[in-house]
Every structure is written in structure tokens, then in C-alpha cells.
Design an enzyme around this catalytic site. Structure first.
Site, PDB file in Angstrom:
ATOM      1  CB  CYS A 195      -0.970  -0.004   1.172  1.00 11.07           C
ATOM      2  SG  CYS A 195      -2.045  -1.460   1.167  1.00 11.07           S
ATOM      3  CG  HIS A 205      -2.904   3.351   2.202  1.00  9.17           C
ATOM      4  ND1 HIS A 205      -3.466   2.961   1.007  1.00  9.17           N
ATOM      5  CD2 HIS A 205      -3.001   2.284   3.036  1.00  9.17           C
ATOM      6  CE1 HIS A 205      -3.881   1.705   1.125  1.00  9.17           C
ATOM      7  NE2 HIS A 205      -3.602   1.277   2.342  1.00  9.17           N
ATOM      8  CG  ASN A 228      -6.462  -0.871   1.603  1.00 17.16           C
ATOM      9  OD1 ASN A 228      -5.813  -0.541   0.615  1.00 17.16           O
ATOM     10  ND2 ASN A 228      -5.907  -1.182   2.751  1.00 17.16           N
TER      11      ASN A 228
HETATM   12  N1  COA Z   1     -18.356  -7.044  11.416  1.00 17.81           N
HETATM   13  C1  COA Z   1     -18.943  -7.066  12.621  1.00 17.81           C
HETATM   14  N2  COA Z   1     -18.277  -7.286  13.760  1.00 17.81           N
HETATM   15  C2  COA Z   1     -16.943  -7.471  13.667  1.00 17.81           C
HETATM   16  C3  COA Z   1     -16.272  -7.453  12.439  1.00 17.81           C
HETATM   17  C4  COA Z   1     -17.042  -7.220  11.274  1.00 17.81           C
HETATM   18  N3  COA Z   1     -16.486  -7.181  10.045  1.00 17.81           N
HETATM   19  N4  COA Z   1     -14.955  -7.658  12.644  1.00 17.81           N
HETATM   20  C5  COA Z   1     -14.804  -7.813  13.974  1.00 17.81           C
HETATM   21  N5  COA Z   1     -16.007  -7.701  14.586  1.00 17.81           N
HETATM   22  C6  COA Z   1     -16.308  -7.793  16.011  1.00 17.81           C
HETATM   23  C7  COA Z   1     -15.309  -8.657  16.750  1.00 17.81           C
HETATM   24  O1  COA Z   1     -15.711  -9.987  16.755  1.00 17.81           O
HETATM   25  C8  COA Z   1     -15.330  -8.026  18.112  1.00 17.81           C
HETATM   26  O2  COA Z   1     -16.474  -8.486  18.810  1.00 17.81           O
HETATM   27  P1  COA Z   1     -16.404  -8.765  20.382  1.00 17.81           P
HETATM   28  O3  COA Z   1     -16.115  -7.449  21.009  1.00 17.81           O
HETATM   29  O4  COA Z   1     -17.775  -9.293  20.676  1.00 17.81           O
HETATM   30  O5  COA Z   1     -15.319  -9.761  20.570  1.00 17.81           O
HETATM   31  C9  COA Z   1     -15.537  -6.551  17.838  1.00 17.81           C
HETATM   32  O6  COA Z   1     -16.175  -6.482  16.543  1.00 17.81           O
HETATM   33  C10 COA Z   1     -14.273  -5.765  17.799  1.00 17.81           C
HETATM   34  O7  COA Z   1     -13.323  -6.474  17.012  1.00 17.81           O
HETATM   35  P2  COA Z   1     -11.914  -5.911  16.682  1.00 17.81           P
HETATM   36  O8  COA Z   1     -11.118  -6.905  15.929  1.00 17.81           O
HETATM   37  O9  COA Z   1     -11.358  -5.342  17.964  1.00 17.81           O
HETATM   38  O10 COA Z   1     -12.315  -4.713  15.724  1.00 17.81           O
HETATM   39  P3  COA Z   1     -11.485  -3.464  15.352  1.00 17.81           P
HETATM   40  O11 COA Z   1     -12.112  -2.257  15.892  1.00 17.81           O
HETATM   41  O12 COA Z   1     -10.000  -3.638  15.570  1.00 17.81           O
HETATM   42  O13 COA Z   1     -11.720  -3.413  13.780  1.00 17.81           O
HETATM   43  C11 COA Z   1     -10.524  -3.781  11.758  1.00 17.81           C
HETATM   44  C12 COA Z   1     -11.191  -4.430  12.948  1.00 17.81           C
HETATM   45  C13 COA Z   1      -9.944  -4.849  10.860  1.00 17.81           C
HETATM   46  C14 COA Z   1     -11.573  -2.961  11.003  1.00 17.81           C
HETATM   47  C15 COA Z   1      -9.399  -2.820  12.275  1.00 17.81           C
HETATM   48  O14 COA Z   1      -8.600  -3.499  13.208  1.00 17.81           O
HETATM   49  C16 COA Z   1      -8.530  -2.262  11.195  1.00 17.81           C
HETATM   50  O15 COA Z   1      -9.005  -1.597  10.278  1.00 17.81           O
HETATM   51  N6  COA Z   1      -7.189  -2.488  11.278  1.00 17.81           N
HETATM   52  C17 COA Z   1      -6.277  -2.008  10.267  1.00 17.81           C
HETATM   53  C18 COA Z   1      -6.317  -2.898   9.079  1.00 17.81           C
HETATM   54  C19 COA Z   1      -5.734  -2.275   7.837  1.00 17.81           C
HETATM   55  O16 COA Z   1      -5.899  -1.109   7.605  1.00 17.81           O
HETATM   56  N7  COA Z   1      -5.066  -3.076   7.012  1.00 17.81           N
HETATM   57  C20 COA Z   1      -4.484  -2.627   5.789  1.00 17.81           C
HETATM   58  C21 COA Z   1      -3.302  -1.810   6.031  1.00 17.81           C
HETATM   59  S1  COA Z   1      -2.594  -1.277   4.535  1.00 17.81           S
END
Ligand code: COA
Length: 323
Positions: free
Chosen positions: A115, A240, A270
Site C-alpha cells: 500500500c 493511503h 482499500n
Molecule cells: N463485522 C462485525 N463485527 C466485527 C467485524 C465485522 N467485520 N470484525 C470484527 N467484529 C467484532 C469482533 O468480533 C469483536 O467483537 P467482540 O467485542 O464481541 O469480541 C468486535 O467487533 C471488535 O473487534 P476488533 O477486531 O477489535 O475490531 P477493530 O475495531 O479492531 O476493527 C478492523 C477491525 C480490521 C476494522 C481494524 O482493526 C482495522 O481496520 N485495522 C487495520 C487494518 C488495515 O488497515 N489493514 C491494511 C493496512 S494497509
């Protein structure tokens, strides 16, 4: 720090964007995974994304639009750089096929920095301008769909396909130029976002989030230091497009405002190396970039890699062929 490479005039004289036709909304994803439109929009800022097409096909479409806008004859282009992490083949690189279809007659190679790829490629182009080239086509193109499991709640909501292209020319006036830049990589974090051959991505979303916020801040400060400028001197920021909350968290630490920030994530998801040029394309379509503006491109991605480039703008300021 010395101004490495600074003083080499550079301007962007044509932009082009390409997105495949097939739209996948958040609602559509609920058929494959336990999620909701509300959750995805709140946690990422994404409403829809596009899939379909090939990396070279999207790159050719974007590249053609950029060439048309610049008015540069394909035979005048002296180098093609394609930033991609999802090439059509393991070998050869994507760039030669793209060059052929666009009617170029020049060196052509891929840059793989995921990215961060487009921002990396702009610094590579700057190096070639310093060696005397005057017209370079830089394309960021990815079909992340090919390495995304759309039943995975972490990655399936984020990644998509697209391409963006820029004709980069030497600016003899020196008005347009890179004022500062920074490249980084830390292989200690390979394991937080990777894809093995013939497999889909594995991601530790929380750790990627944390590292992204950190490197965006650090890289911006290094670039501003090289330029001898401050956060207030940046007119437009092109981050990004991974997650709007990553941008907001980094901006809180940096003191940047969302008003100065170009975003297309809501519509595109993304698109990896395509996300920065897609944003530039949109910003130009909306007349958001003016001559003399200090435009900060800021990429981060798997590797981890990161890159920031501060370009004083002396290129096109109107753009009608936006997506
Ligand atoms: N839909 C609904 N619920 C979801 C979910 C989805 N797609 N993904 C996770 N959850 C739930 C989890 O199960 C968790 O539930 P719980 O509290 O009952 O256990 C809760 O939501 C929080 O999960 P978590 O993994 O802590 O979510 P988050 O806030 O970290 O969001 C991402 C997840 C992936 C959106 C986030 O971590 C992110 O964007 N990270 C960066 C990734 C990125 O940008 N990658 C590319 C880089 S170039």
C-alpha cells in the site's frame, strides 16, 4: 538533515483512474459473513468497494487517461513504473505488458511496496528525473480481491481493486518539486499482514492499526524536517485509504485537519497501491489542489513499509476525467 534529491523539478501533468464495474456494498457482504453495514461504516469508513478486472487491465485504463490528459505522446514517455503487489503473473512484471498496450517504448518495471507502493514509486521517479529523464508514467494498480477472503470479517470488509496513474514530468521552473520525502520498512512486522503464494491475506488488524498510526506520524515528521516546514505548511494531505479511523488517530497526534485531507475510501475500500492516485484524481476533479500547494502523499502497508512525499504542486489543477 540534507535535502536529498530536493531541487529536482517535478510536476504531474495528467492523472487517470480506473475502477472495475462490479460494486460490492456492505449490505452485499452480509451474505458471506456475520457483519453489518453500520459496523463496517463506523469502524472503517467504507460503504462499498469494487471488484473485477485485472491489474494490467486497470493499469492500462488509468494510464491511458493520464496520457490523454497530459497530451504527452506515448513514445515520449521514457520510463514506466507500476506499483503493484498483485501482478498478473509472478513473472514477468506487470509493467512490460502495460507499456506495450499503451504504445510506450521505454524501460518498464514494477515496484512492490504494497500500500506504500505509489508513494515509493514517486520517489523512484524523482531519482530518474535527477538522472535526466523528463517524462515518466507512474501507475498504482492492484486487484486485492485475488488475495482476499470475502468471508473473513477482518480483511473481507476492507480490500478491493483499482488503479490510478500520473504522468510525471520534469519541471524546468523548479516551482513544482519534492520538498521532502521519507521511505521506511520494518520486516519485524511481516507477520501482521501477509499472503503466501496462492493463498489469501492473513492480518492482525489491531496491530496493523497501531503500527500504521505510528509510522504515519513518524514519516510525516521526517519529511517535514527535510523540507524545513511544519504541519501548518501542508495544504493537502493524501493518505493511503485503509481505514478512516487510522487517519483520524494519526491526525490527532500530528495536528492535521480532516478538512485538508482527500478521502475516497467510502466508495473504493482499500485499493492498496491505487489508493493515493485515486485520491489525487478525486481531489483534482473537485478543484481541491492549487498551484503552489504543498501536497503530502502518505502511504503505509504490509512489510511494514511506509513512505511520505511532500510535493509542491505545479501540475494540472483542473481534471475532467475523474472517476
Ligand atoms: N463485522 C462485525 N463485527 C466485527 C467485524 C465485522 N467485520 N470484525 C470484527 N467484529 C467484532 C469482533 O468480533 C469483536 O467483537 P467482540 O467485542 O464481541 O469480541 C468486535 O467487533 C471488535 O473487534 P476488533 O477486531 O477489535 O475490531 P477493530 O475495531 O479492531 O476493527 C478492523 C477491525 C480490521 C476494522 C481494524 O482493526 C482495522 O481496520 N485495522 C487495520 C487494518 C488495515 O488497515 N489493514 C491494511 C493496512 S494497509
Amino acid at each position: 538533515m540534507t535535502n536529498r534529491g530536493v531541487g529536482i523539478g517535478m510536476k504531474i501533468t495528467g492523472m487517470g483512474a480506473a475502477l472495475p464495474e462490479k460494486v460490492i456494498t456492505n449490505e452485499d457482504l452480509t451474505a458471506f459473513m456475520d457483519t453489518s453495514d453500520e459496523w463496517i461504516r463506523e469502524r472503517t469508513g467504507i460503504s462499498q468497494r469494487r471488484i473485477g478486472g485485472t491489474t494490467s487491465g486497470l493499469a492500462i485504463e488509468a494510464g491511458q487517461k493520464a496520457l490523454d490528459e497530459s497530451g504527452v505522446d506515448p513514445l515520449e514517455i521514457e520510463l514506466l513504473i507500476v506499483a503493484t503487489t498483485t501482478p498478473d503473473y509472478i513473472m514477468p512484471a506487470t509493467a512490460p505488458a502495460v507499456a506495450h498496450e499503451l504504445g510506450l517504448d521505454c524501460g518498464a518495471f514494477d515496484v512492490a511496496a504494497v500500500c506504500s507502493g505509489f508513494a515509493y514509486a514517486i520517489t523512484v521517479a524523482q531519482g530518474y528525473l535527477a538522472q535526466g529523464l523528463t517524462k515518466i508514467l507512474v501507475i498504482g494498480a492492484d486487484t486485492m480481491e485475488r488475495i482476499t477472503d470475502y468471508t473473513d470479517r477482518g480483511t473481507g470488509i476492507l480490500f478491493a481493486n483499482g488503479a490510478g496513474a500520473a504522468v510525471v514530468e520534469a519541471d524546468e521552473t523548479g516551482e513544482g518539486q519534492i520538498l521532502g520525502w521519507d521511505l521506511g520498512a520494518n520486516g519485524k512486522y511481516v507477520h501482521i499482514l501477509y499472503s503466501e503464494h496462492d493463498d489469501t491475506m492473513v492480518m492482525d488488524g489491531k496491530e496493523v492499526f497501531r503500527q500504521a498510526v505510528k509510522v504515519m506520524r513518524q514519516s510525516t515528521m521526517k519529511t517535514l524536517e527535510m523540507a524545513g516546514l511544519t504541519v501548518d505548511d501542508v495544504d493537502i494531505i493524501v493518505p493511503h485509504q485503509a481505514n478512516v479511523r487510522i487517519v483520524e488517530s494519526a491526525w490527532k497526534k500530528l495536528g492535521f485537519s480532516m478538512d485538508k485531507t482527500l478521502m475516497v475510501l467510502n466508495e473504493t475500500g482499500n485499493t492498496s497501491a491505487a489508493s493515493i492516485p485515486l485520491c489525487l484524481d478525486r481531489g483534482l476533479s473537485q478543484d481541491r489542489i492549487k498551484t503552489g500547494d504543498n501536497v503530502l502523499m502518505l502511504g503505509f502497508g504490509a512489510g511494514m513499509t511506509w513512505a511520505s512525499v511532500l510535493l509542491r504542486w505545479n501540475g494540472i489543477t483542473t481534471h475532467t476525467a475523474g472517476f
